[in-house]
Structure formats: C-alpha cells, structure tokens
Design a protein around this motif. Structure first.
Motif, PDB file in Angstrom:
ATOM      1  N   LEU A 165      35.635  48.741  36.021  1.00 40.26           N
ATOM      2  CA  LEU A 165      34.318  49.278  36.367  1.00 40.26           C
ATOM      3  C   LEU A 165      33.298  49.056  35.249  1.00 40.26           C
ATOM      4  N   SER A 166      33.785  48.684  34.067  1.00 41.38           N
ATOM      5  CA  SER A 166      32.846  48.429  32.971  1.00 41.38           C
ATOM      6  C   SER A 166      32.124  47.097  33.178  1.00 41.38           C
ATOM      7  N   ILE A 167      32.653  46.280  34.092  1.00 43.21           N
ATOM      8  CA  ILE A 167      31.982  45.001  34.380  1.00 43.21           C
ATOM      9  C   ILE A 167      30.724  45.326  35.171  1.00 43.21           C
ATOM     10  N   GLN A 168      29.622  44.883  34.634  1.00 39.62           N
ATOM     11  CA  GLN A 168      28.371  45.304  35.264  1.00 39.62           C
ATOM     12  C   GLN A 168      28.133  44.606  36.589  1.00 39.62           C
ATOM     13  N   ASP A 169      27.401  45.294  37.450  1.00 39.89           N
ATOM     14  CA  ASP A 169      27.098  44.813  38.801  1.00 39.89           C
ATOM     15  C   ASP A 169      28.360  44.832  39.652  1.00 39.89           C
ATOM     16  N   ALA A 170      28.216  45.421  40.811  1.00 36.81           N
ATOM     17  CA  ALA A 170      29.402  45.546  41.683  1.00 36.81           C
ATOM     18  C   ALA A 170      29.897  44.163  42.098  1.00 36.81           C
ATOM     19  N   PRO A 171      31.183  43.929  41.993  1.00 34.10           N
ATOM     20  CA  PRO A 171      31.742  42.651  42.444  1.00 34.10           C
ATOM     21  C   PRO A 171      31.839  42.656  43.969  1.00 34.10           C
ATOM     22  N   ASP A 172      31.950  41.474  44.598  1.00 35.69           N
ATOM     23  CA  ASP A 172      32.096  41.518  46.060  1.00 35.69           C
ATOM     24  C   ASP A 172      33.559  41.710  46.450  1.00 35.69           C
ATOM     25  N   PHE A 173      34.462  41.551  45.489  1.00 35.09           N
ATOM     26  CA  PHE A 173      35.873  41.711  45.838  1.00 35.09           C
ATOM     27  C   PHE A 173      36.708  41.990  44.587  1.00 35.09           C
ATOM     28  N   ILE A 174      37.571  42.999  44.676  1.00 34.37           N
ATOM     29  CA  ILE A 174      38.503  43.266  43.572  1.00 34.37           C
ATOM     30  C   ILE A 174      39.919  43.076  44.116  1.00 34.37           C
ATOM     31  N   TRP A 175      40.674  42.241  43.438  1.00 27.49           N
ATOM     32  CA  TRP A 175      42.032  41.960  43.915  1.00 27.49           C
ATOM     33  C   TRP A 175      43.032  42.474  42.876  1.00 27.49           C
ATOM     34  N   VAL A 176      43.721  43.549  43.232  1.00 23.26           N
ATOM     35  CA  VAL A 176      44.693  44.176  42.322  1.00 23.26           C
ATOM     36  C   VAL A 176      46.067  43.544  42.576  1.00 23.26           C
ATOM     37  N   GLN A 177      46.765  43.240  41.493  1.00 22.62           N
ATOM     38  CA  GLN A 177      48.049  42.558  41.615  1.00 22.62           C
ATOM     39  C   GLN A 177      49.204  43.417  41.122  1.00 22.62           C
ATOM     40  N   ASP A 178      50.117  43.669  41.993  1.00 19.90           N
ATOM     41  CA  ASP A 178      51.493  44.050  41.679  1.00 19.90           C
ATOM     42  C   ASP A 178      51.765  45.489  41.255  1.00 19.90           C
ATOM     43  N   TYR A 179      53.070  45.741  41.181  1.00 26.24           N
ATOM     44  CA  TYR A 179      53.625  47.093  41.113  1.00 26.24           C
ATOM     45  C   TYR A 179      53.236  47.891  39.873  1.00 26.24           C
ATOM     46  N   GLN A 180      52.797  47.221  38.823  1.00 27.08           N
ATOM     47  CA  GLN A 180      52.395  47.985  37.632  1.00 27.08           C
ATOM     48  C   GLN A 180      51.100  48.754  37.903  1.00 27.08           C
ATOM     49  N   LEU A 181      50.368  48.349  38.949  1.00 33.61           N
ATOM     50  CA  LEU A 181      49.042  48.937  39.186  1.00 33.61           C
ATOM     51  C   LEU A 181      48.918  49.533  40.593  1.00 33.61           C
ATOM     52  N   MET A 182      49.963  50.216  41.012  1.00 31.49           N
ATOM     53  CA  MET A 182      49.952  50.722  42.394  1.00 31.49           C
ATOM     54  C   MET A 182      48.950  51.855  42.615  1.00 31.49           C
ATOM     55  N   LEU A 183      48.534  52.533  41.541  1.00 38.92           N
ATOM     56  CA  LEU A 183      47.570  53.633  41.719  1.00 38.92           C
ATOM     57  C   LEU A 183      46.127  53.136  41.665  1.00 38.92           C
ATOM     58  N   LEU A 184      45.976  51.917  41.181  1.00 36.25           N
ATOM     59  CA  LEU A 184      44.624  51.419  40.900  1.00 36.25           C
ATOM     60  C   LEU A 184      43.709  51.306  42.129  1.00 36.25           C
ATOM     61  N   PRO A 185      44.191  50.814  43.284  1.00 31.41           N
ATOM     62  CA  PRO A 185      43.261  50.719  44.418  1.00 31.41           C
ATOM     63  C   PRO A 185      42.581  52.053  44.733  1.00 31.41           C
ATOM     64  N   GLN A 186      43.368  53.140  44.712  1.00 29.81           N
ATOM     65  CA  GLN A 186      42.769  54.438  45.045  1.00 29.81           C
ATOM     66  C   GLN A 186      41.818  54.911  43.934  1.00 29.81           C
ATOM     67  N   LEU A 187      42.197  54.641  42.679  1.00 29.97           N
ATOM     68  CA  LEU A 187      41.320  55.056  41.576  1.00 29.97           C
ATOM     69  C   LEU A 187      39.967  54.349  41.677  1.00 29.97           C
ATOM     70  N   LEU A 188      40.009  53.075  42.016  1.00 31.07           N
ATOM     71  CA  LEU A 188      38.751  52.318  42.176  1.00 31.07           C
ATOM     72  C   LEU A 188      37.952  52.867  43.348  1.00 31.07           C
ATOM     73  N   ARG A 189      38.665  53.140  44.441  1.00 28.31           N
ATOM     74  CA  ARG A 189      37.994  53.641  45.653  1.00 28.31           C
ATOM     75  C   ARG A 189      37.308  54.977  45.375  1.00 28.31           C
ATOM     76  N   GLN A 190      37.982  55.837  44.604  1.00 25.25           N
ATOM     77  CA  GLN A 190      37.382  57.147  44.304  1.00 25.25           C
ATOM     78  C   GLN A 190      36.063  56.979  43.559  1.00 25.25           C
ATOM     79  N   GLU A 191      35.988  55.946  42.747  1.00 23.66           N
ATOM     80  CA  GLU A 191      34.767  55.720  41.976  1.00 23.66           C
ATOM     81  C   GLU A 191      33.669  55.115  42.829  1.00 23.66           C
TER      82      GLU A 191
END
Ligand SMILES: Nc1ncnc2c1ncn2[C@@H]1O[C@H](COP(=O)(O)OP(=O)(O)O[C@H]2O[C@H](CO)[C@@H](O)[C@H](O)[C@H]2O)[C@@H](O)[C@H]1O
Ligand SMILES: O=P(O)(O)OC[C@H](O)CO
Length: 731
Positions: free
Chosen positions: A129-155
């Motif tokens: 989220l520190s990357i400025q300007d909203a991206p058109d797509f975020i692609w999260v990869q693999d089991y080390q980051l299974m909580l990340l999609p929801q954390l991003l969505r909450q923001e």
C-alpha cells in the motif's frame, strides 16, 4: 518507486541479494514460483514486492538494497532473523507446507509462529500500500501470504485482488485440523479470484470453505462478504520458447556432449529438485535400489544423477532428510558400486541455467517422484528441451503436472516395484514410442506456457470484475429502492406475488416448522391494509399448509406451484384434469432413495411429490439428489412431468402447471399498474419469466436469474417490503 499498474507480491523476490566481502551481489532465486513467474512479466509492466533474501546489517545497507532494486521495479520487504524463523521457517514451512503436502506428522507448531505470520502478512500489506496511486491489479502469490488478500481488502474495498496457490490444497478433512483454518480461509477470500494448479485443489478449497464458513459454494465460485469470488484451476506453464531456444544453442549442446562423454555406455537418469520431502527423493532412491535388485543385467549400464538445490536447511525435517539421502545414496553405492561404476551421483547445489539445460538434453530419462507437488515445473522443462534428443519422463501421479502430461510414464512413487518397473520400461522404450509420447506432451507444454497462464488468469480476473459489477448493478441499492418506491407511489392498482419458503420465512430443517411469525402476519396485513394493493402468496407448499396458515385472511393463495388457488373468491379450487397415474411409481423410487439416505424425506402433496434433503449430511444429499434425478429423467417425457431442482429439494409435478402460468392468469384479471414478484427458488424463475416485462422482479440471493434485481438474503425481503409500505405511509 515509479507508479505501476500491476503489483505482484510473493514472499521471495525473483532475485536474492547475497553479501560477499561487504559487496552486495544479485542472484536469481531458487524455486518454481520465482523461476516460473519471473519469466512471465516484463519488469516494466509490474512492481514486484517481496523479501530480498538477506537481513541487512544496518540502515545504510538497507538503503543500498532499496536503491539497487529500484531500477528493476522491485520493492523489498525486510524480515528480521526472528521473523524469518517464526514466519518463513516456522508457520509457512513447519505448519502450512507439511499440511498442504499431506504430511501432518511433520507439523511443528509454536504460538509465536502464528502471531509472526499475522504480523509479517501485515508488513507485506503495508509495503504494497506504500506504492503510490492505486494499482489496477494486485496478484498475491502462495501460502506464505494467505492472510494478505483480506488485509489488502480491508484497507481498500475497491482493489482488484488475485491470489495463486502454488502448492497443493489439502482435502478438507486434513485442512480442518488447522487451528487457524478460519483465519486462513477468510484471508484468501479477500481476493476476487483464487487460483490453483489443478481442479482437485480448487475443489478441496471450496469444500473447506463450505465446512469452515458454512457458505453455499458452486463448482467454481462462492459468495462471501457480499462479493462473488471465483475459485478455479490455472495449471502453470514454463517459458517454453526460452527453453527451446536455449537448448538449441551450440554452447549448451557442447555442455550436453561433454556431460554425456562421462557416461559413454550408460543410460542417464536425472532428477532435479529442491531438497524437500515432498519431492519423494527417498522414494526415488528406494525404487532405484529395487530396480538394481530386480534387473541385475542393467548393472553398470545405468546411472541415477541427482541434482538437489539446497532449500530451507534450518528446518529440522529438511536437515534430517539431507542426512537420510546421504545414507541411502551411500548404501546403494556400497552395495552395487565398483571401481568403474557409481550407480547414484548426487550433487547438492544450484546450477546455472545453461548447465541445467545441458543436463536435460544429455539425459535419457527424467524421474519425478513427488509424493505431493503443486505442479512440478522440472517435468515441463525437461520435455521442452527434448527437441533434438530422446528422453522419457517418469512422472508421479501426485504431481499436478501428471494431470496434463498424461503421456509420461505415470507412477505411484510409494509403489517401489511399479516405479522400478517403469525405469526398466523407460530404458527399453523404442525410440518411436519415446518420440510419440514426447510430442504429445510437448504440444501441451507449448500451448499452456507461462504467458498463456498469466493471460488466462488476468482475463478471468477481468471477467470476475465484470460479473461483480453486473451484480452490483442488479442489487437493490438505495437508488434502486427509491425508484421502486416512486413507482409504488405513482401507481393505483398494485399486485404483489410473494413466494413463501426462503422468501417470507427462513428455511427450516423440517418444512412444517417454517410457520409464519406474528411479525410476518403484521407485515402482510399492512400490505393489504392499503385498498390499492392485492397480495398473492405463491408457493410450492401444499394447499393444506397454506390453508392452515392463511385461510380467513385477505390474501390470495396459490399452492403446489399453481395446482391449487383461492383466487378470485377466496375459495380453494384445483386445476382439473391433471394426470396422477405417475405418482405411485415416482413415489416408490423416491422412497427407495430416502431409505438409503438418513435425513431425506418425502413430502407427498395431492398433485406433486417432493424429495427433501436439507437434513442430509453435506455432500451425500447432493449425491443422492443427482442419483434420483438420473433415475427420474427418462420417465419425465413419457408422463408429461417436470422436475424442479430446488433448494435442497427435488420436486416432480405436471408440466401443465407452474408458478408463472398461475401468476399470469391472476395478473390478467387484476390489470395492475405496479407488479412486484419476489422469490428465491428455481420454481420462481417461471414467475419472473412469465410476468410482463414491466414487473419488478426480485430474486433472493444473487445467483443467475431472470429477475431484474436481487436482495442478498431472506431477511432483506421483509425489510424491503416494510420500507416500501412505511415509506409510502409517511409520504
Ligand atoms: N539444482 C538446480 N539448479 C538449478 N535450478 C534448479 C535446480 N533444482 C531445481 N531448479 C529449478 O527450480 C524450479 C523448481 O520448480 P518446481 O516446480 O519443480 O518446484 P518448487 O517446489 O520449487 O516450486 C513450487 O512452485 C511451483 C510453481 O508453481 C510448483 O510447480 C511446485 O509444485 C511448487 O512446489 C525449476 O524451475 C527448476 O529448474
Ligand atoms: O525456497 P522457498 O522456501 O522460497 O520455496 C520455493 C518454492 O517455490 C515454494 O513454492
């Protein structure tokens, strides 16, 4: 960091930084995710967020690394030693990896692992989220980051988020053992599209969603937190052209020739993996030992050349595995080896790309014996390099790749004799057969390459967003409600068609328990209190049930999908001339299935039969319902019957009646200028289709429907009707 339109987030960046005599060196990362995905994107189109593989010694080194990676559009997430221990080695590789690879006995859990996993996922979220300007797509990869999609969505609710799981997803039985199962599932459901290598993995995930969250799931989608989330398989490919091109280079072929010259009269079997118990390295060695025992005529004529890239060497199971491999290799070599022949050659290192390709070209057989593997890219790389040489692929049925490369010699690595025999078969395979098999596999690898994989995922992502947008447009928002309320206000003759179960009352495990509440009576009474309103309750229920609940009130009632009606004078009448001779036979079949299915029961109405399975164990009910449909289908035409596949119910009735025809008949008499129809079931689709186009048709739930609008759930119907009436009264 320059603004980018797409962000990829993975635990590991495609490169890793190493410190050599205080100098920072950039090297490619090991492992299939990094090697595979790195080929798929031009670094100018994306920004990649991930761990750079080093713990900086101070802030100044940190800044240096950031500056070094910036021109490549790589954004590093730094992890402390403790985080690496608890998050990477701990929760990721001592809990999630073993459970996803069906080795629950290897799980080692520590409370610190989980809390650090949560904290590090947040760290990745902040970095993205520190990357400025909203991206058109975020692609999260693999089991080390299974909580990340929801954390991003909450923001940010608006983000387009995809997630890809590179390793297997275990069967729901196994996954349910994880204490953090709910958090992990909810974490992934922050994404709009969740991808797996195989169909089986995607189904395992959907089953886990059903079990953990008790949400209904389709075969490739589910609805959660007001969004339709798609869950599908996208088998990952390799950069085919790169492998073909490299394998045609003279210098690479020179490497192959030189390698071959060390084994002039021998067949070379190679294996290439990270050091991992999931790769079945010990199973491979055991099978090779059996091969040598069983086929002594091949002694001195075959070598097994194992290339193992170091991996996760701080995790105890991996250390143990390394020792066991050493012991097993020594055992085989000491039993069968001699001065001029070492049966197993084992190298524990990473090879430069060209040398790896040289090895692929030179070898006669490639052996993949994974006990579980998300995909296994090595199998594809091997085939891609076999344009000008012959090679047989032995491939474990437990690798995702076996679902595509069906022309390989498919083996069960736990079956030593079968695997040993497949080595024998491979060694003796005629060149013609080798070429045929390789060619068939190559066509798949060429078409389903990594670029195709990325394209498919991105296209599906765009479709998912379009479906979600369409859903939002059909949803009864404040704006839509206001326009309906306005039409209501302007009208002088209003007609309401309201379905009963799932629309006016919640589903109950037993149909008889779903009787109207005082609140519901009050609501319905308030509708007909306005002399401009006519109300029809239109249901699949028996005339008897509706009669018990509503007789004596001024609502019209339609029962059994239109067989019975009390319109226009509140006296019940049924549709004459309906054939009933089919009933005994259908009832007998339904009874047979009900006898085999605990919880299933038959509702026998005078003119239709319903087989209910709401109380049956999840999965079994659906299975038996399918069986019943298959049995009944051939009879339908002959008897002029219709089968309704409803919400946990299969209903059979005459084709001459349906809710649509019944409603149209009433609407023809009333000639309303405001027509409202609400229903939740497949039988209500007739209602939506038969009534005039001007009808305000509303489906409960946003499944595919002919209705114009939808409300999320049954409770929303009551609220909607209440508001419509109150809104008008307070005009
Ligand atoms: N000694 C060596 N020297 C040089 N290169 C070497 C090497 N040993 C292996 N490699 C390379 O590392 C990669 C390994 O990829 P795999 O798909 O086979 O397994 P991995 O478990 O790492 O990947 C995870 O991600 C991938 C991609 O999603 C899934 O296929 C897989 O199931 C999942 O476990 C290959 O590209 C291979 O060429
Ligand atoms: O070396 P790791 O632990 O980052 O794992 C590499 C694999 O590609 C994981 O999918």
């Amino acid at each position: 960091m320059k603004n980018k339109k797409k962000i990829i987030i993975s635990n590991r960046l495609p490169i890793q930084i190493e410190r050599k005599k205080d100098k920072l060196i950039i090297k490619p990362s090991a492992g299939g995710l990094a090697t595979g995905l790195n080929s798929a994107f031009d670094s100018t189109e994306i920004c990649w967020v991930g761990w750079p593989g080093i713990v900086p010694k101070d802030n100044s080194e940190k800044e240096k690394i950031i500056a070094l990676l910036k021109p490549m559009n790589l954004l590093p997430v730094f992890l402390s030693k403790e985080e690496i221990h608890n998050f990477y080695e701990g929760y990721s590789n001592e809990v999630l990896w073993p459970i996803c690879h069906y080795q629950p006995s290897y799980i080692h859990f520590d409370q610190e692992y989980w809390s650090t996993y949560v904290a590090v996922n947040k760290k990745f979220c902040d970095a993205a989220l520190s990357i400025q300007d909203a991206p058109d797509f975020i692609w999260v990869q693999d089991y080390q980051l299974m909580l990340l999609p929801q954390l991003l969505r909450q923001e940010n609710q608006e983000l387009n988020i995809g997630y890809f799981h590179h390793i297997p997803f275990p069967s729901e039985e196994l996954f349910m053992n994880l204490p953090q199962r709910k958090e992990l599932i909810e974490g992934l459901l922050g994404a709009d599209l969740v991808g797996f290598h195989t169909f089986a993995d995607s189904q395992n995930f959907l089953n886990a969603c059903k079990k953990v969250l008790h949400v209904p799931c389709g075969h490739n989608q589910l609805k959660y937190s007001d969004r339709h989330i798609f869950v599908e398989s996208f088998p990952m490919g390799i950069d085919y052209d790169k492998f073909v091109h490299t394998s045609s280079l003279p210098e690479v072929n020179a490497i192959a020739t030189q390698f071959r010259s060390h084994f002039p009269d021998q067949k070379i079997i190679i294996s290439v993996d990270r050091l991992d118990y999931s790769k079945g390295i010990l199973e491979r060695l055991r099978a090779f030992l059996t091969f040598l025992e069983k086929y002594p005529e091949w002694h001195s004529k075959v070598v097994l050349y194992m290339l193992i890239v170091p991996s996760r060497d701080k995790v105890s199971q991996y250390k143990k595995l390394k020792d066991e491999i050493n012991r097993k290799v020594s055992e085989i070599n000491s039993i069968y080896g001699n001065l001029s022949w070492t049966p197993v050659l084992y190298f524990y290192k990473s090879l430069p790309f060209e040398e790896l390709i040289g090895l692929y070209i030179a070898s006669d057989i490639c052996m993949i014996t994974s006990t579980r593997d998300g995909m296994n890219l090595v199998s594809k790389e091997y085939i891609a390099c076999k344009t000008n040489s012959d090679g047989v692929l032995i491939l474990s049925e437990f690798a995702g790749a076996s679902k595509e490369l069906v022309d390989a010699l498919i083996i069960n690595p736990y079956n030593r004799t079968e695997t040993a025999d497949s080595i024998y078969h491979a060694i003796r395979m005629p060149p013609e057969e080798i070429r045929e098999r390789t060619e068939a596999n190559r066509q798949i690898i060429q078409k389903f390459n990594v670029h195709h994989w990325v394209r498919l995922f991105l296209d599906r992502m765009a479709e998912t967003k379009a479906i979600q947008r369409d859903e939002w447009a059909r949803r009864i928002s404040d704006k839509v409600f206001n326009s309906i309320a306005e039409r209501y206000k302007q009208s002088h003759n209003r007609l309401f068609f309201l379905d009963y179960d799932g629309t006016l009352v919640k589903f109950q495990n037993h149909a008889q328990k779903a009787s109207p509440t005082v609140l519901l009576y009050n609501l319905l009474d308030s509708i007909i209190a306005d002399p401009l309103n006519t109300l029809v309750i239109i249901s699949g229920r028996s005339q008897e049930s509706l009669s018990t609940w509503f007789d004596g009130r001024s609502y019209y009632l339609v029962a059994e999908h239109g067989i019975w009606s009390n319109f226009p004078n509140f006296n019940w009448a049924y549709k004459k001339g309906l054939a009933l001779h089919w009933m005994p036979e259908v009832k007998k079949l339904m009874e047979k299935l009900a006898d085999q299915t605990p919880g299933a029961y038959i509702e026998a109405k005078p003119y239709s039969l319903a087989w209910h399975y709401r109380k049956v164990e999840q999965g079994l009910g659906e299975l038996k319902a399918t069986e019943l449909k298959e049995i009944l289908n051939p009879m339908l035409n002959d008897y002029g019957l219709q089968l309704l596949d409803g919400n946990a119910v299969i209903e059979v009735k005459n084709t001459e009646v349906n809710k649509g025809k019944a409603a149209l008949e009433i609407a023809g008499h009333i000639k309303a200028d405001f027509l409202l129809a609400i229903g939740d079931d497949v039988t209500d689709e007739d209602l939506f289709k038969y009534l005039p186009r001007s009808t305000i048709s509303i489906k409960v739930g946003n499944n595919k429907s002919a209705a114009k609008y939808y409300l999320d759930q049954q409770e929303d119907v009551l609220q909607f009707l209440n508001q419509l009436i109150i809104n008008h009264e307070g005009k």
